[in-house]
Design an enzyme around this catalytic site. Structure first.
Site, PDB file in Angstrom:
ATOM      1  CB  SER A 161      -0.879  -0.025   1.260  1.00  0.00           C
ATOM      2  OG  SER A 161      -2.098   0.620   1.055  1.00  0.00           O
ATOM      3  NE  ARG A 162      -1.437   4.725  -3.690  1.00  0.00           N
ATOM      4  CZ  ARG A 162      -2.437   5.344  -4.284  1.00  0.00           C
ATOM      5  NH1 ARG A 162      -2.286   5.818  -5.494  1.00  0.00           N
ATOM      6  NH2 ARG A 162      -3.586   5.497  -3.662  1.00  0.00           N
TER       7      ARG A 162
ATOM      8  CE  LYS B  54     -18.676  -3.681  -4.426  1.00  0.00           C
ATOM      9  NZ  LYS B  54     -18.736  -2.460  -3.549  1.00  0.00           N
TER      10      LYS B  54
ATOM     11  CG  ASP C 257     -18.357   1.106  -4.398  1.00  0.00           C
ATOM     12  OD1 ASP C 257     -17.433   0.478  -4.938  1.00  0.00           O
ATOM     13  OD2 ASP C 257     -18.569   1.058  -3.168  1.00  0.00           O
TER      14      ASP C 257
HETATM   15  P1  NAP Z   1     -10.405   2.946   0.468  1.00  0.00           P
HETATM   16  O1  NAP Z   1     -10.722   3.091   1.917  1.00  0.00           O
HETATM   17  O2  NAP Z   1     -10.256   4.154  -0.357  1.00  0.00           O
HETATM   18  O3  NAP Z   1      -9.121   2.010   0.375  1.00  0.00           O
HETATM   19  C1  NAP Z   1      -8.537   1.605  -0.834  1.00  0.00           C
HETATM   20  C2  NAP Z   1      -7.029   1.749  -0.717  1.00  0.00           C
HETATM   21  O4  NAP Z   1      -6.463   1.368  -1.967  1.00  0.00           O
HETATM   22  C3  NAP Z   1      -6.581   3.165  -0.467  1.00  0.00           C
HETATM   23  O5  NAP Z   1      -6.516   3.456   0.913  1.00  0.00           O
HETATM   24  C4  NAP Z   1      -5.246   3.228  -1.152  1.00  0.00           C
HETATM   25  O6  NAP Z   1      -4.213   2.930  -0.213  1.00  0.00           O
HETATM   26  C5  NAP Z   1      -5.245   2.101  -2.172  1.00  0.00           C
HETATM   27  N1  NAP Z   1      -5.245   2.582  -3.577  1.00  0.00           N
HETATM   28  C6  NAP Z   1      -4.514   2.042  -4.580  1.00  0.00           C
HETATM   29  N2  NAP Z   1      -4.752   2.667  -5.737  1.00  0.00           N
HETATM   30  C7  NAP Z   1      -5.640   3.629  -5.472  1.00  0.00           C
HETATM   31  C8  NAP Z   1      -6.275   4.604  -6.266  1.00  0.00           C
HETATM   32  N3  NAP Z   1      -6.035   4.708  -7.590  1.00  0.00           N
HETATM   33  N4  NAP Z   1      -7.153   5.448  -5.676  1.00  0.00           N
HETATM   34  C9  NAP Z   1      -7.421   5.359  -4.346  1.00  0.00           C
HETATM   35  N5  NAP Z   1      -6.838   4.434  -3.544  1.00  0.00           N
HETATM   36  C10 NAP Z   1      -5.958   3.573  -4.098  1.00  0.00           C
HETATM   37  O7  NAP Z   1     -11.555   2.078  -0.252  1.00  0.00           O
HETATM   38  P2  NAP Z   1     -12.371   0.838   0.355  1.00  0.00           P
HETATM   39  O8  NAP Z   1     -13.645   1.301   0.960  1.00  0.00           O
HETATM   40  O9  NAP Z   1     -11.464   0.003   1.163  1.00  0.00           O
HETATM   41  O10 NAP Z   1     -12.789   0.126  -1.020  1.00  0.00           O
HETATM   42  C11 NAP Z   1     -11.853  -0.584  -1.791  1.00  0.00           C
HETATM   43  C12 NAP Z   1     -12.622  -1.611  -2.620  1.00  0.00           C
HETATM   44  O11 NAP Z   1     -13.369  -2.468  -1.724  1.00  0.00           O
HETATM   45  C13 NAP Z   1     -13.655  -0.987  -3.565  1.00  0.00           C
HETATM   46  O12 NAP Z   1     -13.646  -1.671  -4.776  1.00  0.00           O
HETATM   47  C14 NAP Z   1     -14.972  -1.139  -2.797  1.00  0.00           C
HETATM   48  O13 NAP Z   1     -16.100  -1.240  -3.652  1.00  0.00           O
HETATM   49  C15 NAP Z   1     -14.746  -2.460  -2.081  1.00  0.00           C
HETATM   50  N6  NAP Z   1     -15.555  -2.613  -0.872  1.00  0.00           N
HETATM   51  C16 NAP Z   1     -15.680  -1.599   0.049  1.00  0.00           C
HETATM   52  C17 NAP Z   1     -16.517  -1.766   1.154  1.00  0.00           C
HETATM   53  C18 NAP Z   1     -16.684  -0.682   2.189  1.00  0.00           C
HETATM   54  O14 NAP Z   1     -17.550  -0.836   3.075  1.00  0.00           O
HETATM   55  N7  NAP Z   1     -15.926   0.387   2.186  1.00  0.00           N
HETATM   56  C19 NAP Z   1     -17.224  -2.954   1.323  1.00  0.00           C
HETATM   57  C20 NAP Z   1     -17.023  -3.992   0.412  1.00  0.00           C
HETATM   58  C21 NAP Z   1     -16.194  -3.805  -0.686  1.00  0.00           C
HETATM   59  P3  NAP Z   1      -2.734   3.562  -0.423  1.00  0.00           P
HETATM   60  O15 NAP Z   1      -2.947   5.032  -0.672  1.00  0.00           O
HETATM   61  O16 NAP Z   1      -2.035   3.250   0.854  1.00  0.00           O
HETATM   62  O17 NAP Z   1      -2.170   2.862  -1.623  1.00  0.00           O
END
Ligand code: NAP
Length: 309
Positions: free
Chosen positions: A35-36, A89, A167
């Site tokens: 992770s970045r 997903k 999403d």
């Molecule tokens: P998030 O909190 O934004 O986390 C994703 C992480 O991916 C970021 O913290 C970032 O970490 C990394 N990343 C790598 N490339 C990126 C980019 N181009 N833009 C933004 N972040 C990037 O998102 P999340 O809620 O965990 O969701 C991630 C995936 O899981 C999505 O596809 C979402 O649909 C799915 N999901 C989410 C939930 C939920 O409740 N939130 C539930 C089920 C599924 P670094 O900056 O450290 O690289």
């Protein structure tokens, strides 16, 4: 021996669900994260996938938890490095990318588990069995949540390829396509785009089955107060309601099962991934993604008030 796994993209879902599920799993050993900007205690940490793959040749699997815009490049890299891959997903930013990843997995003899976590909600199997023996007459999805509560600060969701309200909405479509014995197509859609964002904040999607049965869906990210993740299916011999995203089941108004929601889904998801890896099979079903892509293709666009992330 547990499979050695690395996680890519440590954000909300990785911390809330993937890491706890992996730590409790007998099938996997979480050995590395990439992770970045984030680090995870007790495992090797890297800032990018390529370095993790180069420095951890013992890794057998990679689970990708980044936003969908980053899935294709990462999954391609991991499959080409000979790893089994599990994808969060929505599976990718475009439908063609998923087809190519499925081909790539087959070519390398590796497992691609293109996962839909909501299909592993506690009552989805029971709902599929109940619907499977009946004649469908209609369906209604109401999937309304407060984006500020569930996606705090997530700008990616509003960018091209971020899906906006789809999403979470794609989760409902993943359950619908799992539960129905009939295929559905999008007929019409209305998508509401905030004037300052690139993805919809709300959508109404009208679908129809091959047999002509209508299924209506309402998705909204502006919900305050009670949140709704409900699917109702009407048949000639009764009515079913899945709520809490598929955790709770009611039939004809009577509560049949109530579970803890998202929490039970990820242990079941990783258990499926382990079975697929040991059987040398992939699981890829992009029908929910096609329905979303079709809603974008055919949908009328309405511009609505700006949205601040
Ligand atoms: P998030 O909190 O934004 O986390 C994703 C992480 O991916 C970021 O913290 C970032 O970490 C990394 N990343 C790598 N490339 C990126 C980019 N181009 N833009 C933004 N972040 C990037 O998102 P999340 O809620 O965990 O969701 C991630 C995936 O899981 C999505 O596809 C979402 O649909 C799915 N999901 C989410 C939930 C939920 O409740 N939130 C539930 C089920 C599924 P670094 O900056 O450290 O690289």
């Amino acid at each position: 021996m547990p499979l050695k796994i690395g996680l890519l993209g440590i954000g909300k879902i990785a911390r809330d669900q993937h890491i706890p599920a992996l730590k409790a799993s007998a099938d996997f050993e979480l050995v590395a994260c990439a992770s970045r900007n984030a680090r995870v205690e007790g495992v090797a940490n890297f800032t990018d996938l390529e370095t993790m793959l180069a420095q951890m040749p013992e890794l057998e699997c990679v689970s990708i938890c980044t936003p969908p815009q980053a899935h294709f490049a990462a999954a391609l890299t991991a499959l080409r490095a000979g790893k089994h891959v599990m994808l969060e997903k929505p599976p990718a930013a475009t439908t063609r990318q998923i087809a190519l990843l499925a081909d790539e997995a087959a070519q390398h003899g590796r497992t691609l588990f293109q996962s839909w976590h909501s299909r592993f909600a506690a009552s989805v199997d029971a709902a599929r069995e109940w619907v499977g023996t009946r004649t469908l007459t209609g369906g209604r999805i109401v999937w309304k949540e407060d984006v500020h509560q569930w996606h705090p600060g997530q700008q990616w969701i509003w960018e091209p390829g971020g899906f906006g309200v789809f999403d979470p909405g794609i989760n409902a479509l993943s359950v619908l396509t799992e539960v129905l014995s009939n295929e559905v197509c999008v007929e019409t859609a209305v998508l509401a785009f905030p004037e300052n964002q690139q993805a919809p904040i709300a959508a109404e999607v009208h679908m129809r089955t091959e047999e002509g049965v209508t299924v209506e869906a309402e998705f909204d990210f502006r919900q305050k107060g009670e949140q709704s993740w409900d699917i109702e299916l009407y048949t000639t011999t009764g009515r079913l309601k899945l709520s809490q995203g598929g955790a709770t089941l009611e039939i004809d108004g009577e509560l049949i099962a109530a579970d803890e929601g998202l929490a039970g889904e990820y242990p079941r998801l990783y258990s499926r991934f382990a079975s697929l890896c040991s059987a040398g099979r992939s699981e890829v079903d992009w029908r929910p993604f096609q329905l979303v892509a079709d809603a974008f293709l055919i949908g009328e666009r309405r511009i609505v008030a700006p949205h601040q992330v």
